[in-house]
Design a protein around this motif. Structure first.
Motif, PDB file in Angstrom:
ATOM      1  N   ALA A  96       0.816  -1.166   0.000  1.00  9.26           N
ATOM      2  CA  ALA A  96       0.015   0.081  -0.138  1.00  9.26           C
ATOM      3  C   ALA A  96       0.892   1.103  -0.052  1.00  9.26           C
ATOM      4  O   ALA A  96       0.250   2.283  -0.264  1.00  9.26           O
ATOM      5  N   GLN A  97       2.091   0.989   0.302  1.00  8.08           N
ATOM      6  CA  GLN A  97       3.289   2.149   0.441  1.00  8.08           C
ATOM      7  C   GLN A  97       3.716   2.545  -0.920  1.00  8.08           C
ATOM      8  O   GLN A  97       4.546   3.268  -1.154  1.00  8.08           O
ATOM      9  N   LEU A  98       3.600   1.770  -1.965  1.00  5.52           N
ATOM     10  CA  LEU A  98       4.103   1.686  -3.252  1.00  5.52           C
ATOM     11  C   LEU A  98       3.499   3.184  -3.753  1.00  5.52           C
ATOM     12  O   LEU A  98       2.431   3.242  -3.829  1.00  5.52           O
ATOM     13  N   VAL A 103       8.426   0.148 -11.117  1.00  5.61           N
ATOM     14  CA  VAL A 103       9.148  -0.724 -10.163  1.00  5.61           C
ATOM     15  C   VAL A 103      10.532  -0.193  -9.917  1.00  5.61           C
ATOM     16  O   VAL A 103      11.078   0.081  -8.754  1.00  5.61           O
ATOM     17  N   GLY A 104      11.004   0.326 -11.049  1.00  6.10           N
ATOM     18  CA  GLY A 104      12.689   0.750 -10.809  1.00  6.10           C
ATOM     19  C   GLY A 104      12.587   1.995  -9.943  1.00  6.10           C
ATOM     20  O   GLY A 104      13.397   2.094  -9.066  1.00  6.10           O
ATOM     21  N   ALA A 105      11.606   3.110 -10.115  1.00  3.90           N
ATOM     22  CA  ALA A 105      11.615   4.215  -9.269  1.00  3.90           C
ATOM     23  C   ALA A 105      11.466   3.981  -7.920  1.00  3.90           C
ATOM     24  O   ALA A 105      12.088   4.627  -7.095  1.00  3.90           O
ATOM     25  N   ASP A 106      10.539   2.985  -7.676  1.00  2.00           N
ATOM     26  CA  ASP A 106       9.990   2.820  -6.183  1.00  2.00           C
ATOM     27  C   ASP A 106      11.210   2.225  -5.675  1.00  2.00           C
ATOM     28  O   ASP A 106      11.700   2.285  -4.441  1.00  2.00           O
ATOM     29  N   VAL A 107      11.940   1.239  -6.172  1.00  2.00           N
ATOM     30  CA  VAL A 107      13.024   0.480  -5.335  1.00  2.00           C
ATOM     31  C   VAL A 107      14.179   1.427  -5.106  1.00  2.00           C
ATOM     32  O   VAL A 107      14.868   1.202  -4.314  1.00  2.00           O
ATOM     33  N   ALA A 108      14.418   2.274  -6.260  1.00  3.72           N
ATOM     34  CA  ALA A 108      15.561   3.256  -6.157  1.00  3.72           C
ATOM     35  C   ALA A 108      15.289   4.395  -5.200  1.00  3.72           C
ATOM     36  O   ALA A 108      16.310   5.151  -4.779  1.00  3.72           O
ATOM     37  N   ARG A 126      18.855  -3.704  -9.175  1.00  3.95           N
ATOM     38  CA  ARG A 126      18.690  -4.843  -9.680  1.00  3.95           C
ATOM     39  C   ARG A 126      19.199  -5.830  -8.701  1.00  3.95           C
ATOM     40  O   ARG A 126      18.592  -7.038  -8.544  1.00  3.95           O
ATOM     41  N   TRP A 127      20.055  -5.569  -7.843  1.00  2.00           N
ATOM     42  CA  TRP A 127      20.418  -6.477  -6.860  1.00  2.00           C
ATOM     43  C   TRP A 127      19.356  -6.841  -5.728  1.00  2.00           C
ATOM     44  O   TRP A 127      18.996  -7.790  -5.600  1.00  2.00           O
ATOM     45  N   ALA A 128      18.535  -5.695  -5.430  1.00  2.00           N
ATOM     46  CA  ALA A 128      17.439  -5.912  -4.524  1.00  2.00           C
ATOM     47  C   ALA A 128      16.469  -6.703  -5.302  1.00  2.00           C
ATOM     48  O   ALA A 128      15.923  -7.406  -4.779  1.00  2.00           O
ATOM     49  N   LEU A 129      16.110  -6.514  -6.409  1.00  2.00           N
ATOM     50  CA  LEU A 129      14.914  -7.333  -7.076  1.00  2.00           C
ATOM     51  C   LEU A 129      15.405  -8.564  -7.233  1.00  2.00           C
ATOM     52  O   LEU A 129      14.458  -9.506  -6.772  1.00  2.00           O
ATOM     53  N   ARG A 130      16.536  -8.914  -7.643  1.00  2.00           N
ATOM     54  CA  ARG A 130      17.256 -10.382  -7.744  1.00  2.00           C
ATOM     55  C   ARG A 130      17.214 -11.085  -6.231  1.00  2.00           C
ATOM     56  O   ARG A 130      16.770 -12.423  -6.194  1.00  2.00           O
ATOM     57  N   SER A 131      17.275 -10.412  -5.363  1.00  2.00           N
ATOM     58  CA  SER A 131      17.145 -10.862  -3.899  1.00  2.00           C
ATOM     59  C   SER A 131      15.929 -11.271  -3.466  1.00  2.00           C
ATOM     60  O   SER A 131      15.813 -12.106  -2.746  1.00  2.00           O
ATOM     61  N   VAL A 132      14.998 -10.808  -4.212  1.00  2.00           N
ATOM     62  CA  VAL A 132      13.467 -11.330  -3.571  1.00  2.00           C
ATOM     63  C   VAL A 132      12.785 -12.092  -4.962  1.00  2.00           C
ATOM     64  O   VAL A 132      11.625 -12.319  -5.078  1.00  2.00           O
ATOM     65  N   ALA A 133      13.814 -12.621  -5.702  1.00  2.00           N
ATOM     66  CA  ALA A 133      13.363 -13.532  -6.867  1.00  2.00           C
ATOM     67  C   ALA A 133      12.445 -12.902  -7.789  1.00  2.00           C
ATOM     68  O   ALA A 133      11.354 -13.578  -8.468  1.00  2.00           O
ATOM     69  N   LEU A 134      12.676 -11.590  -8.216  1.00  2.00           N
ATOM     70  CA  LEU A 134      11.893 -11.021  -8.915  1.00  2.00           C
ATOM     71  C   LEU A 134      12.819 -10.491 -10.291  1.00  2.00           C
ATOM     72  O   LEU A 134      13.962 -10.412 -10.060  1.00  2.00           O
ATOM     73  N   PRO A 135      12.387 -10.356 -11.439  1.00  2.00           N
ATOM     74  CA  PRO A 135      13.206 -10.159 -12.704  1.00  2.00           C
ATOM     75  C   PRO A 135      13.777  -8.588 -12.535  1.00  2.00           C
ATOM     76  O   PRO A 135      13.160  -7.656 -11.696  1.00  2.00           O
ATOM     77  N   ALA A 136      15.183  -8.438 -12.921  1.00  2.00           N
ATOM     78  CA  ALA A 136      15.996  -7.225 -12.907  1.00  2.00           C
ATOM     79  C   ALA A 136      16.120  -6.774 -14.194  1.00  2.00           C
ATOM     80  O   ALA A 136      16.977  -5.756 -14.266  1.00  2.00           O
ATOM     81  N   ASP A 137      15.383  -7.226 -15.284  1.00  2.00           N
ATOM     82  CA  ASP A 137      15.598  -6.684 -16.669  1.00  2.00           C
ATOM     83  C   ASP A 137      15.010  -5.326 -17.019  1.00  2.00           C
ATOM     84  O   ASP A 137      14.006  -4.880 -15.867  1.00  2.00           O
ATOM     85  N   ASP A 138      15.440  -4.503 -17.799  1.00  2.00           N
ATOM     86  CA  ASP A 138      14.767  -3.332 -18.198  1.00  2.00           C
ATOM     87  C   ASP A 138      13.218  -3.233 -18.117  1.00  2.00           C
ATOM     88  O   ASP A 138      12.638  -2.487 -17.955  1.00  2.00           O
ATOM     89  N   ALA A 139      12.647  -4.385 -18.823  1.00  2.00           N
ATOM     90  CA  ALA A 139      11.224  -4.430 -18.916  1.00  2.00           C
ATOM     91  C   ALA A 139      10.538  -4.497 -17.775  1.00  2.00           C
ATOM     92  O   ALA A 139       9.516  -3.845 -17.599  1.00  2.00           O
ATOM     93  N   ARG A 153       3.948  -7.479  -5.687  1.00  2.00           N
ATOM     94  CA  ARG A 153       3.720  -6.213  -5.179  1.00  2.00           C
ATOM     95  C   ARG A 153       4.569  -6.189  -3.686  1.00  2.00           C
ATOM     96  O   ARG A 153       5.336  -5.420  -3.271  1.00  2.00           O
ATOM     97  N   ARG A 154       4.335  -7.197  -2.762  1.00  2.00           N
ATOM     98  CA  ARG A 154       4.611  -7.446  -1.559  1.00  2.00           C
ATOM     99  C   ARG A 154       6.163  -7.483  -1.807  1.00  2.00           C
ATOM    100  O   ARG A 154       7.180  -6.883  -0.755  1.00  2.00           O
ATOM    101  N   ARG A 155       6.648  -8.099  -2.560  1.00  2.00           N
ATOM    102  CA  ARG A 155       8.112  -8.371  -2.851  1.00  2.00           C
ATOM    103  C   ARG A 155       9.013  -7.068  -3.536  1.00  2.00           C
ATOM    104  O   ARG A 155      10.061  -6.990  -3.187  1.00  2.00           O
ATOM    105  N   VAL A 156       8.061  -6.372  -4.297  1.00  2.00           N
ATOM    106  CA  VAL A 156       8.814  -5.078  -4.747  1.00  2.00           C
ATOM    107  C   VAL A 156       9.099  -4.100  -3.555  1.00  2.00           C
ATOM    108  O   VAL A 156      10.178  -3.628  -3.351  1.00  2.00           O
ATOM    109  N   ALA A 157       7.941  -4.261  -2.767  1.00  2.00           N
ATOM    110  CA  ALA A 157       8.077  -3.318  -1.526  1.00  2.00           C
ATOM    111  C   ALA A 157       9.474  -3.837  -0.519  1.00  2.00           C
ATOM    112  O   ALA A 157      10.143  -3.088  -0.075  1.00  2.00           O
ATOM    113  N   LEU A 158       9.282  -4.917  -0.549  1.00  2.00           N
ATOM    114  CA  LEU A 158      10.388  -5.683   0.197  1.00  2.00           C
ATOM    115  C   LEU A 158      12.028  -5.341  -0.491  1.00  2.00           C
ATOM    116  O   LEU A 158      12.902  -5.150   0.443  1.00  2.00           O
ATOM    117  N   ALA A 159      11.987  -5.259  -1.683  1.00  2.00           N
ATOM    118  CA  ALA A 159      13.151  -4.951  -2.285  1.00  2.00           C
ATOM    119  C   ALA A 159      13.605  -3.477  -2.238  1.00  2.00           C
ATOM    120  O   ALA A 159      14.675  -3.157  -1.896  1.00  2.00           O
TER     121      ALA A 159
END
Length: 306
Positions: A96-98, A103-108, A126-139, A153-159
Motif C-alpha cells: 500500500a506504500q508503493l 518498479v525501478g523508481a520505487d525500489v531506487a 537490480r540486486w534488490a530485485l534479484r534478492s527477492v526473486a523478481l526479474p531485474a531486466d529493463d522491461a 507487489r509485496r516483494r517489490v516493497a521488500l526490495a
C-alpha cells in the motif's frame, strides 16, 4: 546487528487522560543472524516494541541498543539516519506504500535519498530485485508496480527496503493477505536472504504456523509484558502458557504436546535445538514406534502429516 532491550516501557500520550501503557518492563536480546519472532494478539505491544528498533518510537523508561547505537529521545541527525538504514522496517501491507510510476523508481527511492546515483544506484536496484526473486531486466523495471500480483507487489516493497542494505530486517505480519502460493514465495525469499546475505530477521506475527516455519527464537507478549522467551521448540512446548497469551500453538507443536501428554514420547526432549519441522517430528514419531505400540491409534486419530 544485535538488539538489546532492557526494562523497556512505553506510554502513549503520557500525562494526558488518553495515556496508555503499551509496554511494561520488557527485557530481551535478539542475537545477530537469528530469525526472531515477536508474537502476541492484537494490542499485546509487539508492533510498539519493534518500532523502537529503528527509532520510530523512543523509550518512556528503560534502554534499547541496536548494535552500538542507543535509541534515546536525543537520537537524531546522521546517527538516526544511519540506524534507519541499518534496520529496515516493513509495515503490514507494505504494498500500500508503493507510490512510484515504475518498479525501478520505487525500489531506487530509498538509496537515492541516501546519496546513491548513477551506475551504482542501478546495480543496487537490480540486486534488490534479484534478492527477492523478481526479474531485474529493463522491461520489469519499467512496469507499473500496480499492475503486478499481490505477492509481487509485496516483494517489490521488500526490495525497496533491501535496497538500503540493512543488517536487520523487521517485518510486521509479512504474509497478511497473501494466498498460499505468494506466502510460500515470500517465506522462501526470507529464508534465502538470511542464509545467503546474513540478515537478522525479526518477524512480528500472531500466526504460529508462520512463526514455526521461519523463526528459531520466539518472544511472546501479552498485555505489554514479555511472557515467554526461548527457542521455538522450548516456547511451543509450553502449551498452557501459549494459550494464556491468547495464542494457539502451531499444529506440529500441538501434535507433539498431545503425544507427550499421552506418554507416547516421554524420551523426546523439548530442549532440542532448531525449529520443529515435519521431518523432525516424523523422526521422533518413528523412534516412538519402536518403544510405544499405542502410538499407532494416536497417529490414526491425529492424521499426522495429512
Amino acid at each position: 546487528m544485535s538488539i538489546e532491550v532492557e526494562r523497556l516501557s512505553y506510554v502513549y500520550a503520557p500525562g494526558t487522560p488518553q495515556a496508555r501503557t503499551a509496554l511494561r518492563d520488557v527485557s530481551l536480546t535478539i542475537a545477530d543472524g537469528v530469525c526472531a519472532a515477536i508474537v502476541g494478539v492484537t494490542g499485546s505491544g509487539k508492533s510498539t516494541l519493534v518500532q523502537h528498533f529503528n527509532g520510530l518510537l523512543r523509550p518512556t523508561t528503560g534502554r534499547i541498543a541496536v548494535g552500538n547505537v542507543a535509541v534515546t529521545a536525543r537520537l537524531g541527525g546522521a546517527r538516526l539516519r544511519k540506524l534507519r538504514q541499518r534496520v529496515g522496517l516493513l509495515f503490514q501491507f507494505p504494498e500500500a506504500q508503493l507510490f512510484a510510476a515504475t518498479v525501478g523508481a520505487d525500489v531506487a527511492f530509498g538509496p537515492h535519498r541516501h546519496g546513491l546515483t548513477g551506475a551504482a544506484l542501478r546495480e543496487r536496484v537490480r540486486w534488490a530485485l534479484r534478492s527477492v526473486a523478481l526479474p531485474a531486466d529493463d522491461a520489469f523495471l519499467a512496469r507499473s508496480p500496480f499492475a503486478l500480483s499481490g505477492g509481487q507487489r509485496r516483494r517489490v516493497a521488500l526490495a525497496g527496503v533491501l535496497a538500503l542494505r540493512p543488517a536487520t530486517l523487521v517485518l510486521d505480519e509479512p504474509s497478511a493477505g497473501l494466498d498460499a502460493e505468494a506466502r510460500n514465495e515470500l517465506y522462501a525469499c526470507l529464508t534465502r536472504l538470511r542464509s545467503e546475505d546474513g540478515l537478522t530477521l525479526v518477524i512480528v506475527s500472531h500466526d504460529m504456523s508462520e512463526v514455526a516455519t521461519l523463526a528459531d527464537t520466539v518472544f511472546a507478549l501479552a498485555d505489554g509484558e514479555l511472557r515467554l522467551a526461548g527457542t521455538s521448540n522450548v516456547v511451543f512446548a509450553q502449551r498452557d502458557a501459549i494459550l494464556a497469551c491468547g495464542l494457539q500453538p502451531p499444529p506440529l507443536a500441538e501434535t507433539l504436546s498431545q503425544a507427550r501428554e499421552r506418554g507416547l514420547m516421554s524420551g523426546a526432549s523439548a530442549e532440542e535445538d532448531g525449529t520443529l519441522t515435519p521431518e523432525t517430528l516424523a523422526g521422533l514419531l518413528a523412534s516412538a514406534l519402536h518403544t510405544t505400540p499405542d502410538i499407532l491409534p494416536f497417529l490414526a486419530r491425529e492424521r499426522v502429516g495429512g
